[in-house]
Design an enzyme around this catalytic site. Structure first.
Site, PDB file in Angstrom:
ATOM      1  N   ARG A 124      96.515 115.673 -41.344  1.00  0.00           N
ATOM      2  CA  ARG A 124      97.033 116.338 -42.546  1.00  0.00           C
ATOM      3  C   ARG A 124      96.338 115.846 -43.826  1.00  0.00           C
ATOM      4  NH1 ARG A 124     103.404 116.400 -42.017  1.00  0.00           N
ATOM      5  NH2 ARG A 124     103.107 117.853 -43.749  1.00  0.00           N
ATOM      6  N   ASP A 315     110.179 124.948 -45.201  1.00  0.00           N
ATOM      7  CA  ASP A 315     110.442 124.411 -43.854  1.00  0.00           C
ATOM      8  C   ASP A 315     111.229 125.393 -42.989  1.00  0.00           C
ATOM      9  OD1 ASP A 315     109.075 122.123 -44.473  1.00  0.00           O
ATOM     10  OD2 ASP A 315     110.865 121.001 -45.076  1.00  0.00           O
TER      11      ASP A 315
HETATM   12  C1  S3P Z   1     109.178 117.439 -48.317  1.00  0.00           C
HETATM   13  C2  S3P Z   1     108.418 118.382 -48.965  1.00  0.00           C
HETATM   14  C3  S3P Z   1     107.777 119.513 -48.284  1.00  0.00           C
HETATM   15  C4  S3P Z   1     108.420 119.770 -46.935  1.00  0.00           C
HETATM   16  C5  S3P Z   1     108.590 118.518 -46.144  1.00  0.00           C
HETATM   17  C6  S3P Z   1     109.465 117.519 -46.882  1.00  0.00           C
HETATM   18  C7  S3P Z   1     109.751 116.341 -49.108  1.00  0.00           C
HETATM   19  O1  S3P Z   1     106.414 119.213 -48.087  1.00  0.00           O
HETATM   20  O2  S3P Z   1     107.661 120.695 -46.200  1.00  0.00           O
HETATM   21  O3  S3P Z   1     109.192 118.814 -44.889  1.00  0.00           O
HETATM   22  O4  S3P Z   1     110.680 115.667 -48.626  1.00  0.00           O
HETATM   23  O5  S3P Z   1     109.275 116.123 -50.219  1.00  0.00           O
HETATM   24  P1  S3P Z   1     105.295 119.494 -49.229  1.00  0.00           P
HETATM   25  O6  S3P Z   1     105.622 118.671 -50.395  1.00  0.00           O
HETATM   26  O7  S3P Z   1     104.002 119.107 -48.604  1.00  0.00           O
HETATM   27  O8  S3P Z   1     105.410 120.950 -49.511  1.00  0.00           O
END
Ligand code: S3P
Length: 434
Positions: A124, A315
């Protein structure tokens, strides 16, 4: 590796009431900010999932003492001095939040921290946090843009950062670093991402200024420990909400679910598709809205999910794809290329709906799904590729597939929702080991 399971349609509608695991997003933040606060932060309803365990282990590696009593964590904060002067290795396992927020937290502390994770996390993108941290004068090295990520702590300067992606992980990493920097730090994002960090910082006594599309925090602030009761995780609830909508005759009550508007985009989308979901007793606690969800089975119709709607439903898009698969007419998703860099490439994973009888076209940033109009899917087998949300989305598809859906790697749900399959059984679903 656990054995595959088959999730098949129940004899009658799903019914019952249940509590969900505590919110994973808020739990990460409560642990990380609790470690940076002064005093003992008490977090109630901590989810047992592997992601949050990784963050708990991380703050312990950084010197914070964490004690557990019946699902409640007591975190003895170390204040601004959090960290150890040596080189510390942190295993973030499958958790992007641990890695990205962790990098921001340690950038202004002592010592060198090496953050690594499993094969999925190593794929990632990490430059999205490394770059702004370097702009704050942190020394951050990625491995060709990915993990392992090495952060050498030092003194930081505030920054005004315009993030090209709407990402709460990027925003939070910069704000965490900003707390330990000289001067003020501002983060701007193209669309609003979840705001748990902002709410928790305010709850812990920090001065933080939020305006549409931007947030500013002053450096050198002290955080005050507090009691943080976690709401149930709305992202876990989403799988059961869609299960209740799709299985004819279902009625479900999901108690004390977090209803932060930056997370409930999927509810607005489902309602537009004809869903019947009521919120009972909405109230706020510890700076976060919550309430009980009542779900009744409904006939759904397709919709268009716009790029603006994506961050607040990010999500939940895999489970919305399953809802779309059973809906009448076409559902189109655009502007969700972020799905390709989650725990797996979730757009590619959804192609597995096709052998289940769903007419689906994927695009670089979304999909077009022609639903069956309530007709059951074909049974089949899927590989979740180690991705918890893919496994749970296809398990829900199994509830409305003739002969059910076999999930090859069901144990991956433990990342966010240990006990997911047991909960399905309690609600009346048929889940059998293969
Ligand atoms: C999260 C933010 C989101 C989400 C992840 C949890 C967080 O990711 O998809 O499951 O707790 O800040 P991104 O910030 O990469 O969009």
């Amino acid at each position: 590796m656990s054995r595959p399971v088959r999730v098949a349609p129940p004899r009658a509608g799903l019914s019952g009431g249940l509590d969900l695991p505590g919110d994973k997003s808020i739990a990460h933040r409560a642990l990380l900010l609790g470690a940076l606060a002064e005093g003992t932060t008490v977090v109630r309803g901590v989810p047992g999932g592997a992601d949050v365990q990784a963050t708990r282990a991380a703050v312990q590696r950084l010197g914070a003492h964490v004690r557990e009593e019946e699902g409640t964590l007591h975190i003895e904060g170390q204040g601004a001095g959090l960290g150890v002067a040596d080189r510390v290795a942190i295993d973030c396992a499958n958790s992007g939040t641990t890695m990205r927020l962790g990098a921001g937290l340690v950038a202004g502390g002592p010592g060198t921290v090496v953050l690594d994770g499993d094969a999925s996390l190593r794929r990632r993108p990490m430059e999205r946090v490394a770059e702004p941290l370097r702009a704050m004068h942190a020394v951050v090295e990625t491995t060709a843009g990915r993990a392992p990520v090495t952060v050498r702590g030092g003194s930081l300067l505030g920054v005004d950062w315009r993030s090209p992606v709407a990402s709460a992980q990027v925003k939070s990493a910069i704000l965490f670093a900003g707390l330990r920097a000289r001067g003020t730090t501002t983060v701007r994002e193209p669309l609003p991402s979840r705001d748990h960090t902002e709410r928790l910082l305010a709850y812990l006594g920090a001065r933080i200024e939020c305006r549409p599309g931007m947030v500013t925090v002053a450096g050198g602030q002290r955080l005050r420990a507090a009691a943080i009761p976690l709401p149930g995780d709305v992202s876990s609830a989403a799988f059961l909400v869609v299960a209740g909508l799709l299985v004819p005759g279902s009625t479900l009550r999901l108690r004390d679910v977090g209803l932060n508007p930056t997370r409930t985009g999927f509810l607005a989308i489902l309602r537009r598709m004809g869903a019947s979901v009521d919120v009972i007793d909405p109230h706020d606690a510890a700076g976060e809205p919550r309430g009980e969800l009542h779900v009744r089975a409904a006939t759904l119709h397709g919709t268009t999910i716009t790029p603006e709607e994506v961050p607040a439903a990010i999500d939940e898009l895999p489970i919305l794809a399953v809802a779309a698969a059973l809906a009448e007419g076409e559902t189109v998703l655009r502007g969700a290329s972020e799905l390709r860099v989650k725990e797996s490439d979730r757009i590619a994973a959804l192609e597995q709906l096709r052998p289940l009888g769903v007419t689906l076209q994927t695009t670089p940033d979304g999909f077009v799904i022609r639903g069956t109009g309530g007709r059951r899917l074909r049974g089949g087998r899927i590989d979740a590729g180690g991705d918890h949300r893919v496994a749970m989305a296809f398990a829900v598809a199994g509830l409305v597939a003739d002969g059910g859906v076999e999930i090859r790697d069901p144990e991956c749900v433990d990342v966010s929702f240990p006990g997911f399959f047991t909960r399905l059984v309690e609600l009346g679903a048929e889940v059998t080991p293969r």
